[in-house]
Design a protein around this motif. Sequence first.
Motif, short mmCIF file in Angstrom:
data_model
loop_
_atom_site.label_atom_id
_atom_site.label_comp_id
_atom_site.label_asym_id
_atom_site.label_seq_id
_atom_site.Cartn_x
_atom_site.Cartn_y
_atom_site.Cartn_z
N SER A 36 0.81 -1.22 0.00
CA SER A 36 0.00 0.00 0.00
C SER A 36 0.83 1.27 0.00
O SER A 36 0.38 2.31 -0.49
CB SER A 36 -0.90 0.03 1.25
OG SER A 36 -1.83 -1.01 1.24
N ASP A 37 2.04 1.21 0.56
CA ASP A 37 2.83 2.40 0.81
C ASP A 37 4.25 1.95 1.13
O ASP A 37 4.49 0.75 1.35
CB ASP A 37 2.23 3.14 2.02
CG ASP A 37 2.36 4.66 1.92
OD1 ASP A 37 2.10 5.20 0.84
OD2 ASP A 37 2.72 5.28 2.94
N VAL A 49 10.93 -1.73 14.97
CA VAL A 49 9.52 -1.58 14.63
C VAL A 49 9.40 -1.22 13.15
O VAL A 49 10.18 -0.40 12.64
CB VAL A 49 8.84 -0.50 15.49
CG1 VAL A 49 7.38 -0.31 15.08
CG2 VAL A 49 8.92 -0.85 16.97
N VAL A 50 8.44 -1.84 12.47
CA VAL A 50 8.16 -1.55 11.06
C VAL A 50 6.72 -1.08 10.96
O VAL A 50 5.80 -1.74 11.44
CB VAL A 50 8.37 -2.80 10.18
CG1 VAL A 50 8.07 -2.46 8.72
CG2 VAL A 50 9.79 -3.34 10.33
N PHE A 51 6.52 0.07 10.31
CA PHE A 51 5.18 0.64 10.19
C PHE A 51 4.75 0.73 8.72
O PHE A 51 5.56 1.04 7.85
CB PHE A 51 5.13 2.05 10.80
CG PHE A 51 3.79 2.72 10.60
CD1 PHE A 51 2.71 2.38 11.40
CD2 PHE A 51 3.61 3.66 9.60
CE1 PHE A 51 1.47 2.98 11.19
CE2 PHE A 51 2.38 4.26 9.39
CZ PHE A 51 1.30 3.92 10.20
N LEU A 52 3.47 0.47 8.47
CA LEU A 52 2.89 0.60 7.13
C LEU A 52 1.49 1.21 7.25
O LEU A 52 0.69 0.78 8.09
CB LEU A 52 2.79 -0.77 6.45
CG LEU A 52 2.14 -0.78 5.06
CD1 LEU A 52 3.04 -0.11 4.03
CD2 LEU A 52 1.82 -2.21 4.62
N HIS A 55 -3.97 2.06 4.06
CA HIS A 55 -4.72 2.67 2.96
C HIS A 55 -3.87 3.58 2.08
O HIS A 55 -4.38 4.23 1.18
CB HIS A 55 -5.91 3.47 3.52
CG HIS A 55 -6.93 2.63 4.21
ND1 HIS A 55 -7.94 1.96 3.55
CD2 HIS A 55 -7.09 2.33 5.52
CE1 HIS A 55 -8.68 1.30 4.42
NE2 HIS A 55 -8.18 1.51 5.62
N GLY A 56 -2.55 3.62 2.35
CA GLY A 56 -1.65 4.49 1.60
C GLY A 56 -1.72 5.93 2.09
O GLY A 56 -2.66 6.34 2.76
N ARG A 57 -0.68 6.68 1.75
CA ARG A 57 -0.66 8.09 2.12
C ARG A 57 -1.84 8.82 1.50
O ARG A 57 -2.13 8.65 0.31
CB ARG A 57 0.66 8.72 1.67
CG ARG A 57 1.84 8.41 2.57
CD ARG A 57 3.15 8.77 1.93
NE ARG A 57 3.45 7.89 0.79
CZ ARG A 57 4.58 7.95 0.09
NH1 ARG A 57 5.49 8.84 0.40
NH2 ARG A 57 4.79 7.11 -0.90
N ILE A 66 -7.05 -2.85 -1.17
CA ILE A 66 -5.78 -3.04 -0.45
C ILE A 66 -5.14 -4.35 -0.89
O ILE A 66 -5.79 -5.39 -0.97
CB ILE A 66 -6.03 -3.05 1.07
CG1 ILE A 66 -6.53 -1.68 1.54
CG2 ILE A 66 -4.76 -3.45 1.83
CD1 ILE A 66 -7.11 -1.69 2.93
N ASN A 67 -3.83 -4.30 -1.15
CA ASN A 67 -3.08 -5.50 -1.50
C ASN A 67 -2.57 -6.13 -0.20
O ASN A 67 -1.42 -5.98 0.20
CB ASN A 67 -1.92 -5.16 -2.43
CG ASN A 67 -1.29 -6.40 -3.04
OD1 ASN A 67 -1.41 -7.50 -2.51
ND2 ASN A 67 -0.60 -6.22 -4.15
N PHE A 68 -3.47 -6.84 0.48
CA PHE A 68 -3.14 -7.41 1.79
C PHE A 68 -1.94 -8.36 1.71
O PHE A 68 -1.10 -8.40 2.61
CB PHE A 68 -4.35 -8.16 2.37
CG PHE A 68 -5.49 -7.26 2.75
CD1 PHE A 68 -5.49 -6.58 3.96
CD2 PHE A 68 -6.59 -7.10 1.91
CE1 PHE A 68 -6.54 -5.76 4.33
CE2 PHE A 68 -7.64 -6.28 2.27
CZ PHE A 68 -7.63 -5.60 3.48
N ARG A 69 -1.88 -9.14 0.63
CA ARG A 69 -0.79 -10.12 0.52
C ARG A 69 0.56 -9.42 0.41
O ARG A 69 1.54 -9.83 1.06
CB ARG A 69 -1.03 -11.05 -0.67
CG ARG A 69 -2.22 -11.96 -0.46
CD ARG A 69 -2.33 -13.02 -1.54
NE ARG A 69 -2.57 -12.42 -2.86
CZ ARG A 69 -2.71 -13.13 -3.97
NH1 ARG A 69 -2.64 -14.45 -3.92
NH2 ARG A 69 -2.96 -12.54 -5.11
N ALA A 70 0.64 -8.37 -0.39
CA ALA A 70 1.90 -7.64 -0.51
C ALA A 70 2.27 -6.98 0.81
O ALA A 70 3.45 -6.95 1.20
CB ALA A 70 1.79 -6.59 -1.62
N ASN A 71 1.28 -6.44 1.51
CA ASN A 71 1.55 -5.78 2.79
C ASN A 71 2.14 -6.73 3.82
O ASN A 71 3.15 -6.43 4.47
CB ASN A 71 0.26 -5.17 3.35
CG ASN A 71 -0.23 -3.97 2.55
OD1 ASN A 71 0.47 -3.46 1.67
ND2 ASN A 71 -1.43 -3.51 2.85
#
Length: 287
Positions: A36-37, A49-52, A55-57, A66-71
Amino acid sequence: MAHNVLGVIGGSGFYQMKGLEKVEQLTLQTPFGEPSDPFYQGRIGDLEVVFLARHGRGHRLLPSEINFRANVFGMKQLGVTHLVSISTAGSLKEEIHPGELIVPDQFIDRTFRRPQTFFGDGLVVHVSLASPVCADLARSLVGATRAGGALVHEGGTYLCMEGPQFSTRAESNLYRRFGASVISMTAMQEARLAREAEMCYAALVLVTDYDCWHESVAAVDIAEILRVMNANVEKAQKAVSQLAGTLGNRPRSCGCEHALKGTIITDRTVISQERIDALRPLLGKYL
């Protein structure tokens, strides 16, 4: 000593991770396309910590887009061991009030347009999802949320709907008869995929309103939702910071890191090497 990495997927209103230091922005490619981002990798105290932003910026993506698998695959590529997803929701129970939080322990899936698994295409895997939330992580998340001063409900059922429209009253009342506690649009796929990725998973849900079943609301009021959401986001930020301080590098004893053991049904000799290579972050220790 275990090396834990906390992943945080932020939902509506939760677009950045406060307190994240030594931050590096990372753009990843995955076998499932683009996340997503960009990911933001840093530290809160001693914990990586990794943040994503889900819903994208600028909140560009509908729940169904949303590309849940890629996320989640991107989180795995970055070494995440514990995944917390933040989402907003409507309450389906009188006793769960707007402005409160909940850490559910069960899910009901009412989505129908979304890929649900990393596998397929010549590779059959069946993981258990009877208990979709890591009890250890959920308990720690509840404790961290309370330590941050928020009122949080422990346990309950999250009903995941397709959206993007909110429910009809008939649907809202049906979901109450199911016994669901809250209704939202995103966390179910993350729970499924985190299990396949052998991550500990829990969701922190910010209750913004009563769904339209409630006699006090004529319909879901988006302006009121946004007002309560903004107040709740600060509580969630504190909860995640508290969690990072307690998670440390304690060993995982829950079994989540072995979720794929014995679940690969396809004969190894007929799985293509290309498929194995693409999914190596998931399957490397088994194939």
